[in-house]
Motif scaffolding. Structure first.
Motif, PDB file in Angstrom:
ATOM      1  N   PRO A  76       1.012  -1.108   0.049  1.00  0.00           N
ATOM      2  CA  PRO A  76       0.058  -0.107   0.092  1.00  0.00           C
ATOM      3  C   PRO A  76       1.132   1.275  -0.051  1.00  0.00           C
ATOM      4  N   GLY A  77       0.192   2.550  -0.445  1.00  0.00           N
ATOM      5  CA  GLY A  77       1.028   3.464  -0.069  1.00  0.00           C
ATOM      6  C   GLY A  77       2.041   3.682  -1.508  1.00  0.00           C
ATOM      7  N   SER A  78       3.282   4.517  -1.233  1.00  0.00           N
ATOM      8  CA  SER A  78       4.067   4.824  -2.415  1.00  0.00           C
ATOM      9  C   SER A  78       5.237   4.187  -2.351  1.00  0.00           C
ATOM     10  N   LYS A  97       1.720  23.594  -8.460  1.00  0.00           N
ATOM     11  CA  LYS A  97       1.262  23.923  -9.794  1.00  0.00           C
ATOM     12  C   LYS A  97       0.180  22.830  -9.924  1.00  0.00           C
ATOM     13  N   PHE A  98      -1.121  23.301 -10.808  1.00  0.00           N
ATOM     14  CA  PHE A  98      -2.208  22.403 -10.973  1.00  0.00           C
ATOM     15  C   PHE A  98      -2.272  22.192 -12.713  1.00  0.00           C
ATOM     16  N   SER A  99      -2.656  21.137 -13.060  1.00  0.00           N
ATOM     17  CA  SER A  99      -3.029  21.040 -14.579  1.00  0.00           C
ATOM     18  C   SER A  99      -4.216  20.033 -14.377  1.00  0.00           C
ATOM     19  N   ARG A 100      -4.824  19.675 -15.446  1.00  0.00           N
ATOM     20  CA  ARG A 100      -6.070  18.993 -15.434  1.00  0.00           C
ATOM     21  C   ARG A 100      -5.847  17.217 -14.954  1.00  0.00           C
ATOM     22  N   ARG A 101      -4.476  16.980 -15.030  1.00  0.00           N
ATOM     23  CA  ARG A 101      -4.153  15.670 -14.866  1.00  0.00           C
ATOM     24  C   ARG A 101      -2.747  15.402 -14.010  1.00  0.00           C
ATOM     25  N   SER A 102      -2.517  16.663 -13.348  1.00  0.00           N
ATOM     26  CA  SER A 102      -1.244  16.526 -12.683  1.00  0.00           C
ATOM     27  C   SER A 102      -1.182  17.554 -11.638  1.00  0.00           C
ATOM     28  N   LEU A 103      -0.258  17.228 -10.523  1.00  0.00           N
ATOM     29  CA  LEU A 103      -0.148  18.184  -9.477  1.00  0.00           C
ATOM     30  C   LEU A 103       1.555  18.093  -9.266  1.00  0.00           C
ATOM     31  N   PHE A 104       2.260  19.116  -9.135  1.00  0.00           N
ATOM     32  CA  PHE A 104       3.549  19.445  -8.640  1.00  0.00           C
ATOM     33  C   PHE A 104       3.366  20.371  -7.446  1.00  0.00           C
ATOM     34  N   ASP A 145       5.248  16.236 -10.306  1.00  0.00           N
ATOM     35  CA  ASP A 145       4.545  16.430 -11.420  1.00  0.00           C
ATOM     36  C   ASP A 145       4.031  15.065 -11.539  1.00  0.00           C
ATOM     37  N   VAL A 146       3.278  14.453 -10.511  1.00  0.00           N
ATOM     38  CA  VAL A 146       2.588  13.331 -10.473  1.00  0.00           C
ATOM     39  C   VAL A 146       1.293  13.406 -11.163  1.00  0.00           C
ATOM     40  N   GLU A 147       0.971  12.290 -11.704  1.00  0.00           N
ATOM     41  CA  GLU A 147      -0.355  12.056 -12.681  1.00  0.00           C
ATOM     42  C   GLU A 147      -1.580  11.720 -11.733  1.00  0.00           C
ATOM     43  N   LEU A 148      -2.517  12.247 -11.636  1.00  0.00           N
ATOM     44  CA  LEU A 148      -3.561  11.972 -11.019  1.00  0.00           C
ATOM     45  C   LEU A 148      -4.429  10.969 -11.744  1.00  0.00           C
ATOM     46  N   GLY A 175     -19.052  14.506  -8.364  1.00  0.00           N
ATOM     47  CA  GLY A 175     -19.592  13.366  -7.992  1.00  0.00           C
ATOM     48  C   GLY A 175     -18.791  11.966  -8.492  1.00  0.00           C
ATOM     49  N   THR A 176     -17.601  12.298  -9.245  1.00  0.00           N
ATOM     50  CA  THR A 176     -16.718  11.059  -9.526  1.00  0.00           C
ATOM     51  C   THR A 176     -16.078  10.642  -8.354  1.00  0.00           C
ATOM     52  N   MET A 177     -16.054   9.176  -7.861  1.00  0.00           N
ATOM     53  CA  MET A 177     -15.424   8.585  -7.029  1.00  0.00           C
ATOM     54  C   MET A 177     -14.253   8.059  -7.494  1.00  0.00           C
ATOM     55  N   TRP A 178     -12.993   8.856  -6.854  1.00  0.00           N
ATOM     56  CA  TRP A 178     -11.943   8.447  -7.060  1.00  0.00           C
ATOM     57  C   TRP A 178     -11.400   7.050  -6.293  1.00  0.00           C
ATOM     58  N   ARG A 179     -10.828   5.986  -6.956  1.00  0.00           N
ATOM     59  CA  ARG A 179     -10.260   4.917  -6.342  1.00  0.00           C
ATOM     60  C   ARG A 179      -8.970   5.031  -5.574  1.00  0.00           C
ATOM     61  N   SER A 180      -8.223   6.049  -6.198  1.00  0.00           N
ATOM     62  CA  SER A 180      -6.554   6.096  -5.661  1.00  0.00           C
ATOM     63  C   SER A 180      -6.740   7.677  -6.023  1.00  0.00           C
ATOM     64  N   LEU A 181      -5.477   8.287  -5.377  1.00  0.00           N
ATOM     65  CA  LEU A 181      -5.087   9.767  -5.601  1.00  0.00           C
ATOM     66  C   LEU A 181      -4.188   9.662  -7.049  1.00  0.00           C
ATOM     67  N   LEU A 182      -3.413   8.648  -7.109  1.00  0.00           N
ATOM     68  CA  LEU A 182      -2.670   8.712  -8.422  1.00  0.00           C
ATOM     69  C   LEU A 182      -2.810   7.585  -9.294  1.00  0.00           C
ATOM     70  N   LYS A 183      -2.532   7.824 -10.807  1.00  0.00           N
ATOM     71  CA  LYS A 183      -2.948   6.997 -11.755  1.00  0.00           C
ATOM     72  C   LYS A 183      -1.988   5.788 -11.597  1.00  0.00           C
ATOM     73  N   VAL A 184      -2.485   4.760 -11.726  1.00  0.00           N
ATOM     74  CA  VAL A 184      -1.532   3.390 -11.727  1.00  0.00           C
ATOM     75  C   VAL A 184      -0.831   3.228 -13.148  1.00  0.00           C
TER      76      VAL A 184
END
Length: 318
Positions: A11-13, A257-264, A275-278, A308-317
């Protein structure tokens, strides 16, 4: 004959690990593999004779309230006792070992169509950290959401026919880190098979129906650097105050910094989020961050799109 690889997903990172098991394993000697999984989890070996005695003692002292009557109940107990005495040590150890795991068959093996099976092992824990990556793999294979906690293991099997035999048996074969990618072929095939058979639609409907009587908890998680949780509209990420307190940080030390699919996220020269992919899209215009200098707490709030979207994780696998 060579061994095989399997994958451990913590689990985790923490990095996923490809583990090589140096000996061949089939359904005839699968206890060797199950012992390896127990060892990965730090589980002690069973003292078989002590375990057998304990089970017999529990059977002798257990109370039975059956409408069929005391005599019949005692007769059933005697049959169980006789069968327990007949089970050899290895089968008894395998039986008790498998009680420590839950097994999810993500794909069933079939020699007739050349299909290999994929199985996920987990402890079935109600506590401990949520395993987002393992859960996402199950979702990608076309299964309804199911909470998995702790370390999970993935292994592949194939069917074969031994010499002078008619019925196939299975053996374990390689499952690698590459197979954990969300675009792995076996995942696409498993999802397609479940969709074409109607099983996915049936199980999804059953899962949604179960939510009518019991609100399913939204996924959340924690790593060494942050914890995250979500509402229907937002995802909140709270960073550990240690790095900020260590340099007596101010807002000027922090870059987000935010983008539509990433966070730095950077704290002076230290990268906290590279710059992880969400896992899903966010609205950068309505996302924001705050820093409480009294508590040395950085909170990043991501605005979900659509809400209303349910995220199953924070980061994309990956």
């Amino acid at each position: 004959m060579p061994g095989f690889s399997y994958v451990a997903i913590p689990p985790g990172s923490e990095d996923m690990r490809q583990v090589y098991f140096p000996f061949p394993v089939s359904q005839l000697n699968d206890l060797d593999f199950i012992r390896a999984l127990r060892g990965e989890l730090g589980k002690e070996a069973f003292a078989i004779e002590g375990l057998r005695s304990k089970l017999l003692e529990e059977l002798a002292t257990s109370s039975t309230t059956r409408s069929c009557g005391v005599a019949k109940a005692n007769g059933e107990k005697e049959k169980v006792r006789e069968n327990l005495q007949k089970i050899d040590d290895e089968h008894l150890e395998l039986l008790m070992s498998m009680e420590a795991f839950q097994v999810e068959m993500l794909r069933d093996p079939s020699k007739d169509v050349g299909r290999k099976g994929v199985f996920l092992y987990h402890e079935g824990r109600a506590d401990g950290p949520v395993n987002d990556r393992a859960m996402n793999l199950c979702l990608a294979a076309g299964f309804p959401p199911k909470e998995l906690r702790g370390t999970c293991f993935l292994s592949r099997t194939e069917e074969f026919v031994e010499r002078d035999s008619v019925d196939p048996i299975w053996r374990r074969c390689d499952f690698t880190l590459k197979d954990c990618s969300n675009d792995a072929e076996w995942l696409k095939d498993a999802r397609r098979d479940r969709e074409e058979s109607g099983l996915k639609q049936k199980e999804d409907a059953e899962w949604f129906s179960s939510l009518e009587d019991c609100q399913a908890p939204m996924a959340e998680g924690k790593s060494d650097l942050y914890a995250w949780k979500q509402t229907e509209e937002e995802v909140d990420i709270v960073f550990d105050p240690g790095p900020f307190a260590g340099i007596r940080a101010t807002k000027k030390d922090i870059a987000v910094k935010f983008s539509r699919r990433s966070l730095f996220v950077r704290l002076r020269g230290r990268i906290l989020c590279p710059d992880v992919e969400l896992a899903a899209e966010v609205d950068p215009e309505n996302s924001f961050w705050t820093f409480d200098r009294d508590r040395m707490e950085l909170q990043v709030t991501l605005s979900k799109t659509p809400a209303g979207t349910m995220w199953r994780s924070l980061l994309k696998v990956s």
